[in-house]
Design a protein around this motif. Structure first.
Motif, PDB file in Angstrom:
ATOM      1  N   LYS A 279      -3.695   5.385 -13.975  1.00  0.00           N
ATOM      2  CA  LYS A 279      -4.098   4.328 -13.845  1.00  0.00           C
ATOM      3  C   LYS A 279      -4.784   4.412 -12.321  1.00  0.00           C
ATOM      4  O   LYS A 279      -4.251   4.641 -11.237  1.00  0.00           O
ATOM      5  N   MET A 280      -6.111   4.034 -12.606  1.00  0.00           N
ATOM      6  CA  MET A 280      -7.046   4.075 -11.663  1.00  0.00           C
ATOM      7  C   MET A 280      -6.928   2.656 -10.766  1.00  0.00           C
ATOM      8  O   MET A 280      -8.012   1.972 -11.149  1.00  0.00           O
ATOM      9  N   GLY A 281      -5.833   2.208 -10.171  1.00  0.00           N
ATOM     10  CA  GLY A 281      -5.938   0.816 -10.387  1.00  0.00           C
ATOM     11  C   GLY A 281      -6.949   0.412  -8.923  1.00  0.00           C
ATOM     12  O   GLY A 281      -7.369   1.033  -8.138  1.00  0.00           O
ATOM     13  N   LYS A 282      -7.245  -0.967  -9.040  1.00  0.00           N
ATOM     14  CA  LYS A 282      -8.145  -1.272  -7.887  1.00  0.00           C
ATOM     15  C   LYS A 282      -7.493  -2.115  -6.833  1.00  0.00           C
ATOM     16  O   LYS A 282      -8.114  -2.226  -5.610  1.00  0.00           O
ATOM     17  N   LYS A 283      -6.238  -2.440  -7.032  1.00  0.00           N
ATOM     18  CA  LYS A 283      -5.321  -2.942  -6.024  1.00  0.00           C
ATOM     19  C   LYS A 283      -4.004  -2.454  -6.124  1.00  0.00           C
ATOM     20  O   LYS A 283      -3.131  -2.875  -6.863  1.00  0.00           O
ATOM     21  N   VAL A 284      -3.630  -1.381  -5.216  1.00  0.00           N
ATOM     22  CA  VAL A 284      -2.555  -0.567  -5.288  1.00  0.00           C
ATOM     23  C   VAL A 284      -1.621  -0.810  -4.173  1.00  0.00           C
ATOM     24  O   VAL A 284      -1.864  -0.694  -2.982  1.00  0.00           O
ATOM     25  N   ALA A 285      -0.352  -1.228  -4.522  1.00  0.00           N
ATOM     26  CA  ALA A 285       0.595  -1.426  -3.446  1.00  0.00           C
ATOM     27  C   ALA A 285       1.402  -0.086  -3.760  1.00  0.00           C
ATOM     28  O   ALA A 285       1.799   0.531  -4.844  1.00  0.00           O
ATOM     29  N   VAL A 286       2.083   0.494  -2.279  1.00  0.00           N
ATOM     30  CA  VAL A 286       2.673   1.504  -2.061  1.00  0.00           C
ATOM     31  C   VAL A 286       3.924   1.072  -1.531  1.00  0.00           C
ATOM     32  O   VAL A 286       3.824   0.607  -0.248  1.00  0.00           O
ATOM     33  N   ILE A 287       5.213   1.390  -2.128  1.00  0.00           N
ATOM     34  CA  ILE A 287       6.570   0.793  -1.279  1.00  0.00           C
ATOM     35  C   ILE A 287       7.061   2.271  -0.762  1.00  0.00           C
ATOM     36  O   ILE A 287       7.573   3.055  -1.367  1.00  0.00           O
ATOM     37  N   GLY A 288       7.174   1.868   0.570  1.00  0.00           N
ATOM     38  CA  GLY A 288       7.910   3.088   1.344  1.00  0.00           C
ATOM     39  C   GLY A 288       6.880   3.401   2.362  1.00  0.00           C
ATOM     40  O   GLY A 288       5.517   2.966   2.601  1.00  0.00           O
ATOM     41  N   ALA A 289       7.169   4.183   3.547  1.00  0.00           N
ATOM     42  CA  ALA A 289       6.395   4.375   4.708  1.00  0.00           C
ATOM     43  C   ALA A 289       6.748   5.601   5.370  1.00  0.00           C
ATOM     44  O   ALA A 289       6.503   6.297   6.506  1.00  0.00           O
ATOM     45  N   GLY A 290       7.076   6.846   4.460  1.00  0.00           N
ATOM     46  CA  GLY A 290       7.146   8.098   4.675  1.00  0.00           C
ATOM     47  C   GLY A 290       5.806   8.964   4.541  1.00  0.00           C
ATOM     48  O   GLY A 290       4.843   8.438   4.144  1.00  0.00           O
ATOM     49  N   ASN A 291       5.971  10.219   4.668  1.00  0.00           N
ATOM     50  CA  ASN A 291       4.762  10.905   4.190  1.00  0.00           C
ATOM     51  C   ASN A 291       4.214  10.963   2.916  1.00  0.00           C
ATOM     52  O   ASN A 291       2.904  11.086   2.414  1.00  0.00           O
ATOM     53  N   VAL A 292       5.268  11.011   1.894  1.00  0.00           N
ATOM     54  CA  VAL A 292       4.963  10.823   0.578  1.00  0.00           C
ATOM     55  C   VAL A 292       4.170   9.328   0.252  1.00  0.00           C
ATOM     56  O   VAL A 292       3.180   9.488  -0.459  1.00  0.00           O
ATOM     57  N   ALA A 293       4.642   8.372   0.908  1.00  0.00           N
ATOM     58  CA  ALA A 293       3.968   7.367   0.818  1.00  0.00           C
ATOM     59  C   ALA A 293       2.628   7.352   1.378  1.00  0.00           C
ATOM     60  O   ALA A 293       1.487   6.677   0.611  1.00  0.00           O
ATOM     61  N   MET A 294       2.249   7.873   2.445  1.00  0.00           N
ATOM     62  CA  MET A 294       0.914   8.151   3.050  1.00  0.00           C
ATOM     63  C   MET A 294       0.020   8.869   1.973  1.00  0.00           C
ATOM     64  O   MET A 294      -1.085   8.529   1.862  1.00  0.00           O
ATOM     65  N   ASP A 295       0.664   9.817   1.412  1.00  0.00           N
ATOM     66  CA  ASP A 295       0.031  10.536   0.489  1.00  0.00           C
ATOM     67  C   ASP A 295      -0.468   9.880  -0.721  1.00  0.00           C
ATOM     68  O   ASP A 295      -1.564  10.015  -1.280  1.00  0.00           O
ATOM     69  N   SER A 296       0.273   9.058  -1.062  1.00  0.00           N
ATOM     70  CA  SER A 296       0.278   8.310  -2.203  1.00  0.00           C
ATOM     71  C   SER A 296      -1.077   7.060  -1.997  1.00  0.00           C
ATOM     72  O   SER A 296      -1.990   6.981  -2.718  1.00  0.00           O
ATOM     73  N   VAL A 297      -0.614   6.486  -0.830  1.00  0.00           N
ATOM     74  CA  VAL A 297      -1.782   5.382  -0.729  1.00  0.00           C
ATOM     75  C   VAL A 297      -3.083   6.027  -0.472  1.00  0.00           C
ATOM     76  O   VAL A 297      -4.197   5.280  -0.922  1.00  0.00           O
ATOM     77  N   ARG A 298      -3.379   7.040   0.124  1.00  0.00           N
ATOM     78  CA  ARG A 298      -4.552   7.585   0.435  1.00  0.00           C
ATOM     79  C   ARG A 298      -5.135   8.162  -0.869  1.00  0.00           C
ATOM     80  O   ARG A 298      -6.376   8.090  -1.127  1.00  0.00           O
ATOM     81  N   SER A 299      -4.328   8.533  -1.597  1.00  0.00           N
ATOM     82  CA  SER A 299      -4.832   9.130  -2.936  1.00  0.00           C
ATOM     83  C   SER A 299      -5.352   8.147  -3.759  1.00  0.00           C
ATOM     84  O   SER A 299      -6.526   8.206  -4.185  1.00  0.00           O
ATOM     85  N   ALA A 300      -4.652   6.763  -3.491  1.00  0.00           N
ATOM     86  CA  ALA A 300      -5.150   5.787  -4.437  1.00  0.00           C
ATOM     87  C   ALA A 300      -6.534   5.292  -3.859  1.00  0.00           C
ATOM     88  O   ALA A 300      -7.397   5.089  -4.838  1.00  0.00           O
ATOM     89  N   LEU A 301      -6.955   5.299  -2.601  1.00  0.00           N
ATOM     90  CA  LEU A 301      -8.219   5.086  -2.319  1.00  0.00           C
ATOM     91  C   LEU A 301      -9.267   5.982  -2.785  1.00  0.00           C
ATOM     92  O   LEU A 301     -10.261   5.675  -3.221  1.00  0.00           O
ATOM     93  N   ARG A 302      -8.778   7.381  -2.912  1.00  0.00           N
ATOM     94  CA  ARG A 302      -9.698   8.384  -3.503  1.00  0.00           C
ATOM     95  C   ARG A 302      -9.908   8.262  -5.142  1.00  0.00           C
ATOM     96  O   ARG A 302     -10.952   8.894  -5.372  1.00  0.00           O
ATOM     97  N   HIS A 303      -8.822   7.487  -5.768  1.00  0.00           N
ATOM     98  CA  HIS A 303      -8.930   7.226  -7.053  1.00  0.00           C
ATOM     99  C   HIS A 303      -9.878   6.106  -7.296  1.00  0.00           C
ATOM    100  O   HIS A 303     -10.195   5.901  -8.386  1.00  0.00           O
ATOM    101  N   GLY A 304     -10.217   5.375  -6.323  1.00  0.00           N
ATOM    102  CA  GLY A 304     -11.315   4.460  -6.350  1.00  0.00           C
ATOM    103  C   GLY A 304     -10.823   3.008  -6.161  1.00  0.00           C
ATOM    104  O   GLY A 304     -11.334   1.937  -6.765  1.00  0.00           O
ATOM    105  N   ALA A 305      -9.604   2.745  -5.836  1.00  0.00           N
ATOM    106  CA  ALA A 305      -8.970   1.555  -5.324  1.00  0.00           C
ATOM    107  C   ALA A 305      -9.825   0.690  -4.455  1.00  0.00           C
ATOM    108  O   ALA A 305     -10.410   1.339  -3.446  1.00  0.00           O
TER     109      ALA A 305
END
Length: 468
Positions: A279-305
């Motif tokens: 899912k290439m979401g436009k408004k993406v929420a990531v729950i958590g604040a570890g390195n995996v959360a940072m990888d996920s939220v920054r990946s979401a931006l690169r997927h076009g959020a």
């Protein structure tokens, strides 16, 4: 005498990089690396080395780096570290070696990780001379099996191969590298770097068999029956944790493990070359604040959020993500909602997530983790809109191995029980380390555990040989 500030490392501009998966940090130029190496005080007792879980001789490699002798610097690192190009990119040096650097008492510590990365990149670029152990090596002719090709398994394999053992890595996936390739995005750790590190181990004699699930394809007992005298389990922690709140089964809600696996291993990061279902979401929420959360939220931006944000029930102070990853996320436009906790996911008429009800929190007394306990504030609920959610709350080990290996005991939460100093499990001749023992932690801690276990396996097999 005033302490010179550390030499900065260039990065991609935030506005450009948040729309591509290319590596963010661009690495030193040679003059930068030599200048940074020259800052090192060459302390007599080298306190920095006490902070390295794999025992890199930091003082000596930087001494070589000062003169631009990158081959010598790399050789010194490789004496104890099988994955230096990886460590130079993803290790939390600020919490380990650099934390103990004397320069950091009055200024900025030596940039040890950046120098390790430069020395490794230069060595790989110019060609690494791999020397296999000779016929007189103590482990010659004896077989050891490694289960899992993540950082713990690769480290154990490298150390044992250097001693002459015939090492085979059994990897469940179709590619080797474990969490290094399915978990960490290309913009932090390029896949080509991991592949080069694995290739060097192969040149050392390590055999890698992919698509073999130990515990299903073959059992640990069957591995022993194949002639292996010891087994190291470095299977990681691939079982994601969820919140257990209403609506968590809605479409568009991922575990971070699935989201990052689709992004990395299944190559969604190379869209449109690879049309991976994600899912290439436009408004993406990531729950958590570890390195995996940072990888996920920054990946979401690169997927076009259009908007990607982190929801965390504590504050910035309690975050477990590296400071550098947090800073990069902010630079790229990630928003952070602290002291906020989801209590319910909301779906539309087609079954896709469209938002989540959250509750504001305040901090109370410390809990078992030592961090302040988040306490719900009554009547503070409100709704946050989102069309994709990534839950990054940690992982635990898959129970497949413990359920198919007689004598292998686990803790209540699933982690394998081992002796801390050796990695020896409750099953004879079976050792373990990394996330399979500790739950999700850092790459370098997993490597340190692999190193300890390799040493223990060697000592055990040598002792057995004396008694034979």
């Amino acid at each position: 005498m005033p302490i010179k500030p550390r030499t900065s490392m260039p990065t991609q501009e935030a506005e450009a990089r948040k729309r591509n998966f290319n590596e963010v940090a661009l690495g030193y130029r040679e003059e930068d690396a030599i200048a940074e190496a020259a800052r090192c005080l060459q302390c007599k007792d080298a306190p920095c080395q006490k902070g390295c879980p794999v025992g890199v001789q930091i003082k000596d490699f930087i001494k070589a780096a000062k003169t631009g002798d990158w081959a010598a610097a790399y050789d010194k690192i490789k004496e104890t570290n099988s994955l230096p190009a990886v460590c130079g990119r993803v290790c939390p040096q600020e919490e380990q070696c650099e934390k103990l650097c004397l320069l950091g008492k009055k200024g900025q510590p030596e940039a040890i990780g950046r120098l390790e990365r430069y020395a490794s990149d230069m060595a790989m670029k110019r060609g690494v001379n791999v020397q296999k152990p000779g016929d007189g090596a103590p482990g010659k002719g004896r077989k050891v099996a490694i289960v899992g090709s993540g950082p713990a398994g690769l480290t154990a394999a490298g150390d044992l191969a250097k001693l002459g053992y015939s090492v085979t890595i059994f990897e469940a996936l179709h590619a080797s590298g474990g969490v290094l390739i399915y978990g960490i995005p290309e913009f932090r750790l390029p896949k080509a770097i991991v592949a080069e590190e694995v290739d060097l181990l192969k040149k050392l004699g390590v055999e890698v068999r992919t698509d073999v699930i130990i515990g299903r394809t073959v059992t640990v007992d069957e591995v022993f029956a194949m002639g292996y005298e010891a087994v190291f389990l470095g299977t990681g922690a691939g079982l994601p944790k969820f919140m257990g709140i209403p609506g968590e089964n809605l479409n568009g809600i991922y575990s971070a493990n699935e989201y990052l696996t689709r992004t990395n291993l299944m190559k969604a990061y190379r869209f449109p070359d690879y049309d991976t279902p994600i899912k290439m979401g436009k408004k993406v929420a990531v729950i958590g604040a570890g390195n995996v959360a940072m990888d996920s939220v920054r990946s979401a931006l690169r997927h076009g959020a259009d908007e990607a944000f982190v929801v965390y029930r504590r504050t910035e102070k309690e975050m477990t993500a590296r400071a550098e990853e947090f800073e990069h996320a902010i630079e790229e436009g990630v928003k952070f909602h602290f002291l906020t906790n989801p209590v319910k996911f909301l779906g539309d008429e087609t079954g896709w997530v469209k938002g989540m009800e959250v509750q504001k929190m305040e901090l109370g007394e410390p809990d078992a983790s030592g961090r302040a306990r988040p306490v719900p504030i009554p009547n503070s609920n409100y709704v946050m809109e989102c069309d994709t959610v990534v839950v990054a709350l940690g992982t635990s080990p898959n129970p497949l191995l413990s359920s198919t290996t007689p004598g292998l005991k686990t803790k209540e939460w699933g982690g394998l029980i081992v002796e801390e100093e050796t990695g020896k499990t409750t099953r004879d001749a079976v050792y373990a380390g990394g996330d399979a023992v500790t739950g999700s932690a850092t790459v370098i801690l997993a490597m340190g555990a692999g190193k300890k276990a390799a040493k223990a396996i060697h000592e055990d097999l040598q002792e057995r040989a004396k008694k034979a």
